[in-house]
Design an enzyme around this catalytic site. Sequence first.
Site, PDB file in Angstrom:
ATOM      1  N   SER A 231       0.835  -1.198   0.000  1.00  0.00           N
ATOM      2  CA  SER A 231       0.000   0.000   0.000  1.00  0.00           C
ATOM      3  C   SER A 231       0.877   1.259   0.000  1.00  0.00           C
ATOM      4  CB  SER A 231      -0.969  -0.023   1.183  1.00  0.00           C
ATOM      5  OG  SER A 231      -2.105   0.766   0.910  1.00  0.00           O
TER       6      SER A 231
ATOM      7  N   LYS B  65     -21.468  18.462   7.943  1.00  0.00           N
ATOM      8  CA  LYS B  65     -20.297  18.832   8.739  1.00  0.00           C
ATOM      9  C   LYS B  65     -19.963  17.767   9.781  1.00  0.00           C
ATOM     10  CE  LYS B  65     -16.981  21.475  10.078  1.00  0.00           C
ATOM     11  NZ  LYS B  65     -15.763  21.588   9.257  1.00  0.00           N
TER      12      LYS B  65
END
Length: 403
Positions: A177, A229
Amino acid sequence: MNDESSPFLPPDNQDPPYPPFPEGETRYRSDAPRRPRRPFWKGIGKLLLWCGSLLLICLGGLFLLGVIGVLVSVKGISTDDEIKNIPVEKVLAGTDASPKKIVVLPIEGTITESEFGFIRNCIKKAYEDDRLSGLVLRVNSPGGTISGSDYYYDLLCKLKEERKVPVYVSMAGIAASGGYYVSMAADKIFAERSTITGSIGVISMMMDASVLCEKIGVKSNYIVSGKNKGMGDFTRPMSDEERSIWQGLIDEAYEQFLSVVRKGRPAFAPKTEGENGAGEDVAAAEDAPAESAAEAAVAPDGADPLRTLADGRVYSAAEAKRLGLIDEIGFLQDAAEAMIKDELKVSQEDVQVVRYKKQESVLSVLGAETGAENALGQAGSLVRALSAPNLYYMVPGTLPLSD
């Protein structure tokens, strides 16, 4: 008063309550036996013993401080965390008189971005080394944050371009990765035969503890400026809109990963015409190695072989070489020797090989550093990682902890 009527003696008509004194001895002694005085020289000896012990303690403390000073000056030991991240060199081969120098730069553990971190300081030190002739990245990492992986990849690309030095990678136990992402800055990749690599993809780990919070009566009281949010709040389930937003971020980061791999592994570069027709892109594609049988097997019907391989899975070193994800199977010494032979084209006696390492702290040298502090720091990192949603180039199952 005579002796016979003395109050210290029993009456004459009463037998004494104690056995009579032997004949010739008095019944009352005015001078009781006194404790004999200790010789004067014994007191002086005790005082000297205490003074000598105190002197030995002081000398021992001064000796310990001297040892610490020598270690600081000779071994480069520091007590400051920021200074501790300054790399020091460990010579693996050659001497300072060698005209060429290869630096082994370790990228180990979880990759996180830090402007004063060890990896950044290693790259900076190598960049400023006038004798630098080649760089070998020793990668042993399951990945890390997207920002950290891309940050170090960009620094390494700039170093290779501006210093005009070859960069090789030597993969250790795991280079997956984000560890594979950083390796794309190299010209050639070596992996040990037991290496695990690949895992090309993006992951975001967000907890959903809404059921548990409901049972124990915990809820969030967010006051937000917009409905999205509060994305990533683990006290409530994720909405479809929030999931779609996070998926868009992951897809964008995934495309960035693929573009970096295409740049670092020319075999996976798009084999299409450039903007000027059949120009440099086609020529580069013709020079690139042909797809292997394994690539054709995993990418049938003209599918993109890289996108087929990059589904997040990990590969062994043998599979990675067969699929074109790495170049050679070998150890760190093999990578350094190949660089000397193929890039520097000099004898091994003319090359000094050094490895960067962290400075040791005084506590670790004295054996006073325990695992409690590290365990506490790792626990804090885990809490921060799970409580704050983030995107990672990381192997699933590993924790996003700081190194």
